[in-house]
Design a protein around this motif. Structure first.
Motif, short mmCIF file in Angstrom:
data_model
loop_
_atom_site.label_atom_id
_atom_site.label_comp_id
_atom_site.label_asym_id
_atom_site.label_seq_id
_atom_site.Cartn_x
_atom_site.Cartn_y
_atom_site.Cartn_z
N GLU A 115 77.03 -60.34 33.12
CA GLU A 115 78.20 -59.53 33.47
C GLU A 115 77.95 -58.72 34.76
OE1 GLU A 115 81.21 -59.48 31.98
OE2 GLU A 115 80.55 -60.97 30.51
N SER A 116 77.16 -59.24 35.67
CA SER A 116 76.79 -58.56 36.90
C SER A 116 78.01 -57.97 37.62
CB SER A 116 76.10 -59.55 37.84
OG SER A 116 76.05 -59.06 39.16
N ASP A 121 73.69 -52.76 39.22
CA ASP A 121 73.18 -53.72 38.24
C ASP A 121 71.77 -53.34 37.79
OD1 ASP A 121 75.25 -55.62 37.73
OD2 ASP A 121 74.83 -56.64 39.62
N ARG A 156 78.60 -54.84 31.35
CA ARG A 156 77.29 -55.13 31.94
C ARG A 156 76.20 -54.52 31.08
NH1 ARG A 156 72.81 -55.98 33.12
NH2 ARG A 156 71.90 -56.30 35.17
#
Length: 151
Positions: free
Chosen positions: A128-129, A47, A121
């Motif tokens: 949208e992790s 992330d 993401r």
């Protein structure tokens, strides 16, 4: 949003492709030394890398597309090792729907698109992790039910 290019690995080659990508990122060959160990917690790093690319204003083409594909493969491999998934080649309809050549099938038969999740993401940001995606993932084995976290 797909990151597909002409020469993408098939499901049978994804583990090797991801292993090479991770070696590059953990050894410093790619200019970084990221602690990617196929754990769920390491998805925080994924992330963070994606968020860094977003903040730099990167476009999802060329080298960035390759990194996104590698990170999507890494997410898929965490799903394989930690949740009992297996890599699968998408059929024609799935390739059209997901914009990717491969994905993973969970022990309950559900098919997921980790490459597309990483692309999302990048496109849509922290909502949208990939780590949250994994933690909310349906159809996975409970820890200890399989030997899927072995290399």
């Amino acid at each position: 949003m797909g990151t597909e290019t002409a020469a993408r690995p098939t499901a049978g080659r994804m583990r090797g492709h991801v292993a090479e990508f991770v070696t590059d990122l953990t050894s410093g060959r790619a200019g970084h030394r990221l602690p990617l160990d196929y754990s769920v917690d390491s998805l925080r790093i994924v992330d963070a890398v994606i968020e860094g690319m977003r903040r730099q204003g990167a476009e999802p083409a060329g080298r960035v597309a390759e990194v996104l594909f590698g990170l999507g493969g890494y997410l898929g491999e965490v799903m394989v090792r930690q949740a009992g998934a297996v890599w699968v080649d998408f059929d024609t309809g799935q390739r059209e729907r997901f914009g990717q050549p491969v994905g993973v099938r969970m022990p309950d038969g559900r098919v997921w698109n980790p490459l597309g999740r990483v692309a999302n993401r990048f496109a849509y940001g922290s909502r949208e992790s990939v780590r949250t995606f994994f933690l909310l993932l349906h159809g996975r084995d409970r820890p200890g039910e399989t030997g899927s976290d072995a290399a």
